[in-house]
Design a protein around this motif. Sequence first.
Motif, PDB file in Angstrom:
ATOM      1  N   SER A 127       0.688  -1.101   0.053  1.00  0.00           N
ATOM      2  CA  SER A 127       0.029   0.072  -0.138  1.00  0.00           C
ATOM      3  C   SER A 127       0.804   1.143   0.046  1.00  0.00           C
ATOM      4  O   SER A 127       0.876   2.095  -0.871  1.00  0.00           O
ATOM      5  N   LEU A 128       1.868   1.401   0.752  1.00  0.00           N
ATOM      6  CA  LEU A 128       2.416   2.571   1.078  1.00  0.00           C
ATOM      7  C   LEU A 128       3.612   2.932   0.225  1.00  0.00           C
ATOM      8  O   LEU A 128       3.800   3.766  -0.509  1.00  0.00           O
TER       9      LEU A 128
ATOM     10  N   GLY B  21       1.831   1.172  -3.472  1.00  0.00           N
ATOM     11  CA  GLY B  21       0.697   1.870  -4.010  1.00  0.00           C
ATOM     12  C   GLY B  21      -0.163   1.142  -4.816  1.00  0.00           C
ATOM     13  O   GLY B  21      -0.758   1.673  -5.618  1.00  0.00           O
ATOM     14  N   VAL B  22       0.026  -0.422  -4.784  1.00  0.00           N
ATOM     15  CA  VAL B  22      -1.012  -1.076  -5.664  1.00  0.00           C
ATOM     16  C   VAL B  22      -2.022  -1.722  -4.820  1.00  0.00           C
ATOM     17  O   VAL B  22      -3.037  -2.186  -5.579  1.00  0.00           O
ATOM     18  N   LEU B  23      -2.265  -1.759  -3.764  1.00  0.00           N
ATOM     19  CA  LEU B  23      -3.265  -2.283  -3.024  1.00  0.00           C
ATOM     20  C   LEU B  23      -3.853  -1.241  -1.902  1.00  0.00           C
ATOM     21  O   LEU B  23      -3.112  -0.801  -1.276  1.00  0.00           O
TER      22      LEU B  23
ATOM     23  N   THR C   7     -13.729   0.527  -1.007  1.00  0.00           N
ATOM     24  CA  THR C   7     -13.528   2.001  -0.950  1.00  0.00           C
ATOM     25  C   THR C   7     -14.955   2.728  -0.619  1.00  0.00           C
ATOM     26  O   THR C   7     -15.578   2.498  -1.673  1.00  0.00           O
TER      27      THR C   7
ATOM     28  N   ASP D 117     -17.338   3.435  -3.460  1.00  0.00           N
ATOM     29  CA  ASP D 117     -17.155   2.626  -4.880  1.00  0.00           C
ATOM     30  C   ASP D 117     -17.795   1.174  -4.353  1.00  0.00           C
ATOM     31  O   ASP D 117     -19.137   1.090  -4.556  1.00  0.00           O
TER      32      ASP D 117
ATOM     33  N   ASP E 193     -13.458  -3.688  -6.888  1.00  0.00           N
ATOM     34  CA  ASP E 193     -12.920  -2.893  -5.875  1.00  0.00           C
ATOM     35  C   ASP E 193     -12.884  -3.822  -4.592  1.00  0.00           C
ATOM     36  O   ASP E 193     -11.910  -3.764  -3.725  1.00  0.00           O
TER      37      ASP E 193
ATOM     38  N   ARG F  78     -10.042  -6.279  -4.961  1.00  0.00           N
ATOM     39  CA  ARG F  78      -8.834  -5.581  -4.516  1.00  0.00           C
ATOM     40  C   ARG F  78      -8.445  -5.386  -2.892  1.00  0.00           C
ATOM     41  O   ARG F  78      -7.416  -5.564  -2.482  1.00  0.00           O
TER      42      ARG F  78
ATOM     43  N   ALA G 203      -4.711  -5.161  -9.768  1.00  0.00           N
ATOM     44  CA  ALA G 203      -4.823  -4.197  -8.897  1.00  0.00           C
ATOM     45  C   ALA G 203      -3.264  -3.433  -9.511  1.00  0.00           C
ATOM     46  O   ALA G 203      -3.210  -2.401  -8.974  1.00  0.00           O
ATOM     47  N   CYS G 204      -2.503  -4.320  -9.619  1.00  0.00           N
ATOM     48  CA  CYS G 204      -1.052  -3.916  -9.924  1.00  0.00           C
ATOM     49  C   CYS G 204      -1.100  -2.634 -10.981  1.00  0.00           C
ATOM     50  O   CYS G 204      -0.222  -1.930 -10.893  1.00  0.00           O
TER      51      CYS G 204
ATOM     52  N   SER H 230      -3.337  -0.322 -11.459  1.00  0.00           N
ATOM     53  CA  SER H 230      -3.944   0.896 -11.245  1.00  0.00           C
ATOM     54  C   SER H 230      -3.752   1.485 -10.036  1.00  0.00           C
ATOM     55  O   SER H 230      -2.995   0.837  -9.180  1.00  0.00           O
ATOM     56  N   ASP H 231      -3.632   2.629  -9.970  1.00  0.00           N
ATOM     57  CA  ASP H 231      -3.245   3.371  -8.849  1.00  0.00           C
ATOM     58  C   ASP H 231      -4.396   3.816  -7.870  1.00  0.00           C
ATOM     59  O   ASP H 231      -5.178   4.337  -8.482  1.00  0.00           O
ATOM     60  N   PRO H 232      -4.332   3.369  -6.765  1.00  0.00           N
ATOM     61  CA  PRO H 232      -5.482   3.817  -5.872  1.00  0.00           C
ATOM     62  C   PRO H 232      -5.718   5.054  -5.525  1.00  0.00           C
ATOM     63  O   PRO H 232      -6.756   5.519  -5.147  1.00  0.00           O
TER      64      PRO H 232
ATOM     65  N   SER I  82     -12.213   6.424  -9.333  1.00  0.00           N
ATOM     66  CA  SER I  82     -13.164   6.294  -8.305  1.00  0.00           C
ATOM     67  C   SER I  82     -13.016   5.296  -7.488  1.00  0.00           C
ATOM     68  O   SER I  82     -13.510   4.954  -6.537  1.00  0.00           O
ATOM     69  N   SER I  83     -11.786   4.312  -7.928  1.00  0.00           N
ATOM     70  CA  SER I  83     -11.584   3.200  -7.103  1.00  0.00           C
ATOM     71  C   SER I  83     -10.660   3.560  -5.703  1.00  0.00           C
ATOM     72  O   SER I  83     -10.516   2.797  -5.016  1.00  0.00           O
ATOM     73  N   GLY I  84     -10.046   4.723  -6.002  1.00  0.00           N
ATOM     74  CA  GLY I  84      -9.169   4.999  -4.486  1.00  0.00           C
ATOM     75  C   GLY I  84      -9.933   6.673  -4.194  1.00  0.00           C
ATOM     76  O   GLY I  84     -11.053   6.901  -4.209  1.00  0.00           O
ATOM     77  N   GLY I  85      -8.929   6.996  -3.153  1.00  0.00           N
ATOM     78  CA  GLY I  85      -9.221   8.553  -2.659  1.00  0.00           C
ATOM     79  C   GLY I  85      -8.858   9.412  -3.641  1.00  0.00           C
ATOM     80  O   GLY I  85      -8.509   9.177  -4.747  1.00  0.00           O
TER      81      GLY I  85
ATOM     82  N   THR J 113      -0.963   7.148   1.187  1.00  0.00           N
ATOM     83  CA  THR J 113      -1.172   6.661  -0.122  1.00  0.00           C
ATOM     84  C   THR J 113      -2.373   7.558  -0.814  1.00  0.00           C
ATOM     85  O   THR J 113      -2.663   7.496  -1.850  1.00  0.00           O
TER      86      THR J 113
ATOM     87  N   GLU K  53      -5.491   7.576   0.462  1.00  0.00           N
ATOM     88  CA  GLU K  53      -6.847   7.184   0.796  1.00  0.00           C
ATOM     89  C   GLU K  53      -7.472   8.092   1.935  1.00  0.00           C
ATOM     90  O   GLU K  53      -8.673   7.925   2.330  1.00  0.00           O
TER      91      GLU K  53
END
Lengths: 319, 548
Positions: A160-161, A164-166, A173, A176, A181, A184, B35-36, B38-40, B44-47, B275, B277
Amino acid sequence: MAGYVIRRLLVNALVFLLISVGIFTLVRIAPGDPVRMMVDPEQMRGGGAAFIEAKRRELGLDRPVVVQYFQWLSGALRGDLGYSYVGHRPVGAVLGERVGPTLQLMGAALAVALVVAVGLGVAAAVRRNTAVDYGATVLGLAAVSVPPFFLGIVGIYVFSLKLGVLPSAGMTTPGDGGPADQLRHLVLPGLILAFVTAGPFTRYVRGGLVDEIGADYVRTAEAKGASPARVVLRHALRNSLIPLITVVMYQIPQMLAGAVVIEQVFAWPGMGQLAVSSIGQHDHPVIVGFALYVAVLVLVCNLVADLLYAVVDPRVSLR
Amino acid sequence: MTIRSGRRHTATAGIGRRGLAMALGGALTAGALAACSSDPTQGSSGGGDTGVLNMYLYQKPKTFSPLAPNNGPDQLVMSFIFDSLYGADASYALRPRLAAAAPQVSEDARSVTFTLKPGLKWSDGKPLTAKDVVFTYNALANPATGSAQAGRFAAVDGAGDLADGKAASLKGVTAPDDTTVKIATTRPAAGLPGLIGNIPILPEHVLGRLPVKGLGDDAFFTRPTVGSGAFTFVQYKTDQYVELAANPHHRQPASIKKVFLKPVTSDVATAQLGTGEMDLAQISPTDLPAVRKLKDVKVVTAKSPGFNRIAVNQSQTRFKDERVRQALLTAIDRKGLVDKVLAGAGTVVDSSFYGDLAPSGAGYPYDPEKAKSLLAAAGWDSSKPVTLSWVPGQRDRDTAATVIQNQLKAVGVNVELKQVQVDALLSSYEKKSYDLALFGGGNYATEPSTVATIDACDQAYPAGGNVAHFCDAGLDGLLKKADAVADPAARKSVFQEAAKVENAKVPYLWLYNPDTIWAYRTRLSGFEPSGVPTNEVGFWEQANWKLG
């Protein structure tokens, strides 16, 4: 077999009743007053003691534990597990909305764990004492010895950090919540729970297969000219998986413990999070409800394990 | 080894169960791969959505009811969806919100008049009037609704009859017209506006039809359909997030369309700030260095009225002598605690009274030698150990406990640390069985007379919040006197006098007020940090927030 199932169900019902007495009593006599926890001392402005007393009466906590138990039992037999002290909603509804997320997490993890365990176990068994076998052993050892919360934190940090992929937490989310989503969000907690679950399974598959490979019927099959792959997959593996069925069924309640930790780390809105927060808040009706849910899970899994065992291995008789 | 080639073949049999498992596994893996790519932080899938704010909730909310016992996260959510007559500003003074002006307290302090802004509306478009205020106060003052707040209304005329079931409503609360609320009290109560003015107002047209008994347990409070705050409640996805939407009928509609309040652990919140989010989060001093390194994240602090302090059990003879309590306070290096434990983000305080009410001057500077001589003068028996109880889990308190143990040992107070559960601590207050208890909590900044809750003789726990079982007639008298003074300036000087007495008697060992630290992504503007953002302790103008 029907007679056996009925007998087992009756015994289970009795065991369940005894467990309910035990849990109910333990929760009630455990130190901690749920009503006192409702008010911060500093918020008490003269009326604190009166509020506590009134609330205790309202919740029936001023009555003897035996009376409370039978009141609870008569409700439970009618499907009414009482009301949560926190938020004042029916316990059944509170538990109900948590079953789905936990099943989703455990189901996905169990599926992945089984695939990995069978694949890795077979590879390790047929290539005994090679790098593959040692690798599987080390992985299995790591799976049971590294705490899930640690894996969770590392997972969040890396995927994540840093990458940044999950997503780092939650089941969806906000705003969403579509299937992609949700998937993921499931990847990290699901894979970590799968990893810790797959460890012991792999050992069982490997051990079972090694035993079978050495058995007479396997040698007979080989002698009759069956291809090695066919011997392993059709004959040996099939028999070696029989103990795994039992192990998996016994492992499911164990998995729930792993799920509790994973749910905490990843803010997954399942049973585990509910249990932890209810205990912290002394939400007795929910704690009792959760404990009984676990009890049912254990009893059902044990029963299913025994029945499945008889189905797959005709030598086992149920009487 | 005879069999080695199995790995080359795929399983041809038993497709059913195993096949399903594989399909699921495959789906999971595919999800991971998808998931790899796309950038969260995008899409719309992330913040990162324009118009959507993600904010950290430090605990899960329980209920959104002003009738319930105060609970920080509940109040934080309520500050978005309900409004109150007054709130507290950055310096914790009372400021009008739904009210048009400051409360009018009569000369004899026996009546209070509130005036509402004209043309106020609920989120469903219905007018918000003085009748709603009367309804709210009646519900709160009536224990039959399950209200935990009835104590605040004790001074209001008719509160006793309502509580005893002899009357159906508060005699002293009336609404002569749509924008005026008059409250008559049975005794002088100049502090009443500060005590009740910050309570969220409830919609009578929705709740007035419901039975009074058990009103607080109504489903409305788990899903408030109508409010008056800058946002309206959309849903609470259990343990996941509270969803709010801008209230089109608010007197100053917000530009942010949606807010998601997410209860996650502080570690996750910090990670999510990085991130993208999370847009806004309250963080602990220990996370400061990590958060400062994050890109596009700004850190701001606000003076907080919250505190950490140690209660001294004064039902024990050995703690009755104030010189002992003064010595304990002098023996603790509180400045050092703020510098080391809070990374400087806090203020040493010498009183429960806040800001310019608190006594200025030297206070109780760290002086072990003075502490020793005070203890000697009081005839302290250093052979008897003293336990310091606290609920573990908060990093600053855990560290402070150990430091304090060592510093008190250095002056001859043999402290033993004792970690306890919340309810064990509460029951030790009631049984008077603890020695010293380290705890943190709210504030007495907005309405100083609330200090009585923890200091007054008749507020000993569990009736009130005086967990130290401290009692001083002089202080009680001053606090009572303050309630009879209507003029704010004159009232202030009475409180200053009370603060001096409190400071001298040391009912508690004040440690520090930790600052509130907020971190937000720079796309958010218009955010002004305040202490704890509840109507009670400071408020936000959420309507001013903007997302870039």
